[in-house]
Design an enzyme around this catalytic site. Structure first.
Site, PDB file in Angstrom:
ATOM      1  N   ASP A 159       2.941   5.746  -7.282  1.00 19.86           N
ATOM      2  CA  ASP A 159       4.158   5.732  -6.474  1.00 19.86           C
ATOM      3  C   ASP A 159       5.415   5.410  -7.263  1.00 19.86           C
ATOM      4  O   ASP A 159       6.511   5.454  -6.725  1.00 19.86           O
ATOM      5  CB  ASP A 159       3.992   4.763  -5.305  1.00 19.86           C
ATOM      6  CG  ASP A 159       3.044   5.353  -4.300  1.00 19.86           C
ATOM      7  OD1 ASP A 159       3.028   6.587  -4.189  1.00 19.86           O
ATOM      8  OD2 ASP A 159       2.306   4.602  -3.651  1.00 19.86           O
TER       9      ASP A 159
ATOM     10  N   HIS B  70      -2.087  -2.369  -9.854  1.00 21.41           N
ATOM     11  CA  HIS B  70      -3.089  -1.777  -8.973  1.00 21.41           C
ATOM     12  C   HIS B  70      -4.325  -2.656  -8.963  1.00 21.41           C
ATOM     13  O   HIS B  70      -4.675  -3.232  -9.984  1.00 21.41           O
ATOM     14  CB  HIS B  70      -3.453  -0.362  -9.447  1.00 21.41           C
ATOM     15  CG  HIS B  70      -4.133   0.425  -8.390  1.00 21.41           C
ATOM     16  ND1 HIS B  70      -5.491   0.383  -8.208  1.00 21.41           N
ATOM     17  CD2 HIS B  70      -3.633   1.226  -7.430  1.00 21.41           C
ATOM     18  CE1 HIS B  70      -5.797   1.154  -7.178  1.00 21.41           C
ATOM     19  NE2 HIS B  70      -4.698   1.680  -6.686  1.00 21.41           N
TER      20      HIS B  70
ATOM     21  N   HIS C 127       0.864  -1.186   0.000  1.00 21.77           N
ATOM     22  CA  HIS C 127       0.000   0.000   0.000  1.00 21.77           C
ATOM     23  C   HIS C 127       0.901   1.237   0.000  1.00 21.77           C
ATOM     24  O   HIS C 127       1.701   1.408  -0.902  1.00 21.77           O
ATOM     25  CB  HIS C 127      -0.917  -0.107   1.217  1.00 21.77           C
ATOM     26  CG  HIS C 127      -2.067   0.844   1.272  1.00 21.77           C
ATOM     27  ND1 HIS C 127      -2.403   1.688   0.255  1.00 21.77           N
ATOM     28  CD2 HIS C 127      -2.980   1.081   2.262  1.00 21.77           C
ATOM     29  CE1 HIS C 127      -3.468   2.399   0.603  1.00 21.77           C
ATOM     30  NE2 HIS C 127      -3.829   2.055   1.820  1.00 21.77           N
TER      31      HIS C 127
HETATM   32  N1  CMC Z   1       5.306  -6.899 -10.106  1.00 26.59           N
HETATM   33  C1  CMC Z   1       5.238  -8.139 -10.639  1.00 26.59           C
HETATM   34  N2  CMC Z   1       4.100  -8.851 -10.722  1.00 26.59           N
HETATM   35  C2  CMC Z   1       2.986  -8.289 -10.266  1.00 26.59           C
HETATM   36  C3  CMC Z   1       2.979  -6.997  -9.707  1.00 26.59           C
HETATM   37  C4  CMC Z   1       4.193  -6.296  -9.644  1.00 26.59           C
HETATM   38  N3  CMC Z   1       4.248  -5.060  -9.120  1.00 26.59           N
HETATM   39  N4  CMC Z   1       1.719  -6.684  -9.319  1.00 26.59           N
HETATM   40  C5  CMC Z   1       0.957  -7.749  -9.628  1.00 26.59           C
HETATM   41  N5  CMC Z   1       1.709  -8.710 -10.207  1.00 26.59           N
HETATM   42  C6  CMC Z   1       1.248 -10.009 -10.745  1.00 26.59           C
HETATM   43  C7  CMC Z   1       0.886 -10.965  -9.630  1.00 26.59           C
HETATM   44  O1  CMC Z   1       2.005 -11.728  -9.263  1.00 26.59           O
HETATM   45  C8  CMC Z   1      -0.198 -11.776 -10.287  1.00 26.59           C
HETATM   46  O2  CMC Z   1       0.414 -12.682 -11.169  1.00 26.59           O
HETATM   47  P1  CMC Z   1      -0.251 -14.139 -11.438  1.00 26.59           P
HETATM   48  O3  CMC Z   1      -1.540 -13.873 -12.118  1.00 26.59           O
HETATM   49  O4  CMC Z   1       0.758 -14.833 -12.295  1.00 26.59           O
HETATM   50  O5  CMC Z   1      -0.398 -14.785 -10.087  1.00 26.59           O
HETATM   51  C9  CMC Z   1      -0.945 -10.755 -11.159  1.00 26.59           C
HETATM   52  O6  CMC Z   1       0.039  -9.747 -11.440  1.00 26.59           O
HETATM   53  C10 CMC Z   1      -2.142 -10.104 -10.478  1.00 26.59           C
HETATM   54  O7  CMC Z   1      -1.709  -9.472  -9.281  1.00 26.59           O
HETATM   55  P2  CMC Z   1      -2.455  -9.553  -7.880  1.00 26.59           P
HETATM   56  O8  CMC Z   1      -1.424  -9.600  -6.789  1.00 26.59           O
HETATM   57  O9  CMC Z   1      -3.512 -10.596  -7.916  1.00 26.59           O
HETATM   58  O10 CMC Z   1      -3.187  -8.129  -7.863  1.00 26.59           O
HETATM   59  P3  CMC Z   1      -3.782  -7.400  -6.597  1.00 26.59           P
HETATM   60  O11 CMC Z   1      -4.898  -6.547  -7.097  1.00 26.59           O
HETATM   61  O12 CMC Z   1      -4.094  -8.361  -5.492  1.00 26.59           O
HETATM   62  O13 CMC Z   1      -2.557  -6.488  -6.090  1.00 26.59           O
HETATM   63  C11 CMC Z   1      -1.074  -4.675  -5.790  1.00 26.59           C
HETATM   64  C12 CMC Z   1      -2.425  -5.137  -6.366  1.00 26.59           C
HETATM   65  C13 CMC Z   1      -0.987  -3.138  -5.936  1.00 26.59           C
HETATM   66  C14 CMC Z   1      -0.983  -5.035  -4.305  1.00 26.59           C
HETATM   67  C15 CMC Z   1       0.070  -5.338  -6.588  1.00 26.59           C
HETATM   68  O14 CMC Z   1      -0.003  -4.985  -7.950  1.00 26.59           O
HETATM   69  C16 CMC Z   1       1.455  -5.005  -6.029  1.00 26.59           C
HETATM   70  O15 CMC Z   1       1.898  -5.624  -5.074  1.00 26.59           O
HETATM   71  N6  CMC Z   1       2.170  -3.978  -6.621  1.00 26.59           N
HETATM   72  C17 CMC Z   1       3.436  -3.547  -6.101  1.00 26.59           C
HETATM   73  C18 CMC Z   1       3.249  -2.672  -4.887  1.00 26.59           C
HETATM   74  C19 CMC Z   1       2.741  -1.294  -5.222  1.00 26.59           C
HETATM   75  O16 CMC Z   1       3.279  -0.626  -6.105  1.00 26.59           O
HETATM   76  N7  CMC Z   1       1.711  -0.826  -4.486  1.00 26.59           N
HETATM   77  C20 CMC Z   1       1.190   0.519  -4.630  1.00 26.59           C
HETATM   78  C21 CMC Z   1      -0.230   0.553  -5.100  1.00 26.59           C
HETATM   79  S1  CMC Z   1      -0.690   2.221  -5.580  1.00 26.59           S
HETATM   80  C22 CMC Z   1      -0.574   3.160  -4.130  1.00 26.59           C
HETATM   81  C23 CMC Z   1      -1.580   2.723  -3.112  1.00 26.59           C
HETATM   82  O17 CMC Z   1      -2.789   2.798  -3.397  1.00 26.59           O
HETATM   83  O18 CMC Z   1      -1.168   2.322  -2.019  1.00 26.59           O
END
Ligand code: CMC
Length: 391
Positions: free
Chosen positions: A325, A267, A228
């Site tokens: 970010d 996201h 987050h």
């Molecule tokens: N790098 C590599 N792979 C990723 C990333 C990433 N940053 N984000 C998602 N994926 C992959 C994930 O491994 C999954 O792959 P698979 O389908 O093979 O299992 C697929 O993409 C879908 O991801 P998810 O984890 O199911 O998506 P989510 O909606 O649960 O997570 C998230 C969203 C923001 C937590 C995630 O994208 C992440 O961890 N990003 C990096 C951290 C980040 O930049 N966070 C800031 C968000 S914006 C500011 C805020 O609102 O806080």
């Protein structure tokens, strides 16, 4: 699952009705109270956006001036609150201090805790918007072993924050207007984002009737995590670790093998692009130009990473785009703000969103305590065994 829907991670659950923020994740659109974020980032300023989020309408000129006066009037913190810091180690993470000191506000401002009273709620809202920057700057100053700076209210909200962060008694400090504007835009872009994890936390905490200062402390705690608000800090750490453009291919291999994530990408809601990231990238450009840092290796590295990721099938298939970010950390670094303060800046900016949601919820006569159910997967009924008889 019986009569309850099982939805871990709330992928398909609306937890409330809200009139504050609308996100169109497919189109990459974000609106505060109906106004597109691009227009607000260009024409408005953070305090006006605060007014809009809290009250639902843009202020008239008189309302705007009155709001600014009132917010700036509340910037001082109780002197006893400053003593709180002495209990922390100097090397404490600023977010650890933010959670503690913000939580402690409820012990200092007991005259605004009758949350059934709209007037009390209003005072608590002002106090939070006004005092959070003061506390945030104090976290930094304490961490650095520097004396606290009193707020300077004639400077305006964002310039005053930079003053509290960076002024010293030894020399005149005049914040650069281009940098003030850039930070103000960072605040605006982070001001609200509907039911994200920390806002949902604030609502859940508030649904029990807990006081607003305690609820905001809960929100800050949730924001701290790297998935987050902690992502902006994680992006800079990642850029440092990668070091140079030459190491990008190896790093990308690691991402695809799921050894690490590309921080600042992806996201839950935006599956096309994050409109905040576009504005942030432009702001990043402006700031680096102003400071003559256009060739900054970190910025170059970030641009290269973005370019490679956007063309890579792994990211394309999963609809992963840079989020707000990805670029905010580079701007904050250029402003002289250390990495450990990045999430604090996010907390500062998001406070108005949190408190607007809290106020919207409390104002609703139909409000219920937030109480999810669960899918129990533990042991079936069994009888107690005396300790001597246990294998
Ligand atoms: N790098 C590599 N792979 C990723 C990333 C990433 N940053 N984000 C998602 N994926 C992959 C994930 O491994 C999954 O792959 P698979 O389908 O093979 O299992 C697929 O993409 C879908 O991801 P998810 O984890 O199911 O998506 P989510 O909606 O649960 O997570 C998230 C969203 C923001 C937590 C995630 O994208 C992440 O961890 N990003 C990096 C951290 C980040 O930049 N966070 C800031 C968000 S914006 C500011 C805020 O609102 O806080």
């Amino acid at each position: 699952t019986g009569m309850f829907t099982f939805d871990p991670g709330f992928l398909a659950t609306s937890s409330c009705e809200s009139k504050i923020t609308f996100i169109d994740g497919d189109e990459g659109q974000l609106y505060y109270r109906g106004y597109p974020i691009e227009q607000l980032a260009e024409h408005s300023d953070y305090l006006e956006v605060c007014y809009l989020l809290v009250y639902g309408e843009l202020p008239t000129a008189t309302q705007k001036a009155e709001f600014e006066r009132t917010v700036m009037k509340h910037t001082m913190v109780h002197d006893q609150l400053t003593r709180f810091f002495n209990g922390f180690r100097r090397d404490a993470h600023p977010m650890a201090m933010m959670v503690g000191v913000t939580g402690a506000l409820s012990a200092f401002y007991q005259d605004s805790l009758d949350i059934a009273e709209p007037e009390h709620r209003k005072v608590a809202i002002y106090r939070l918007i006004s005092k959070i920057p003061t506390i945030a700057a104090m976290c930094y100053r304490y961490n650095q072993g520097l004396p606290f700076n009193y707020p300077k209210n004639d400077l305006g909200y964002t310039a005053n924050f930079l003053h509290m962060m960076f002024a010293t008694p030894c020399e005149e400090y005049t914040p650069n207007p281009v940098l003030v504007r850039a930070l103000d835009r960072i605040f605006t872009l982070h001001a609200d984002h509907e039911q994200n994890a920390s806002t949902s936390t604030v609502r859940l905490a508030g649904s029990s009737g807990a006081n607003p200062f305690a609820c905001i402390a809960a929100g800050i705690a949730c924001l701290w995590g790297p998935s987050h608000g902690g992502a902006n800090e994680a992006v800079l750490k990642m850029l440092d670790e990668i070091g140079s453009v030459d190491n990008v291919p190896a790093f990308m291999e690691g991402v695809k093998n799921k050894t690490h994530k590309l921080m600042g990408f992806g996201h839950r809601v935006y599956k096309n692009f994050d409109p905040r990231a576009k504005i942030m990238k432009q702001t990043c450009d402006e700031v680096l130009n102003e400071l003559g840092l256009r060739d900054d290796p970190q910025f170059q590295l970030a641009m290269k990473l973005e370019e490679i990721a956007l063309n890579d099938p792994y990211f394309i298939e999963r609809k992963l785009y840079p989020n707000v970010d990805f670029y905010s950390g580079i701007v904050l670094t250029a402003l002289g703000i250390p990495v450990s303060m990045f999430t604090v800046i996010f907390a500062l900016a998001r406070t108005v969103g949190w408190i607007s949601h809290w106020n919207e919820m409390i104002s609703d006569p139909g409000m219920k305590i937030g109480r999810p159910r669960q899918l129990y997967t533990g042991a079936a009924r069994r009888d107690y065994v005396q300790v001597a008889q246990r294998g």
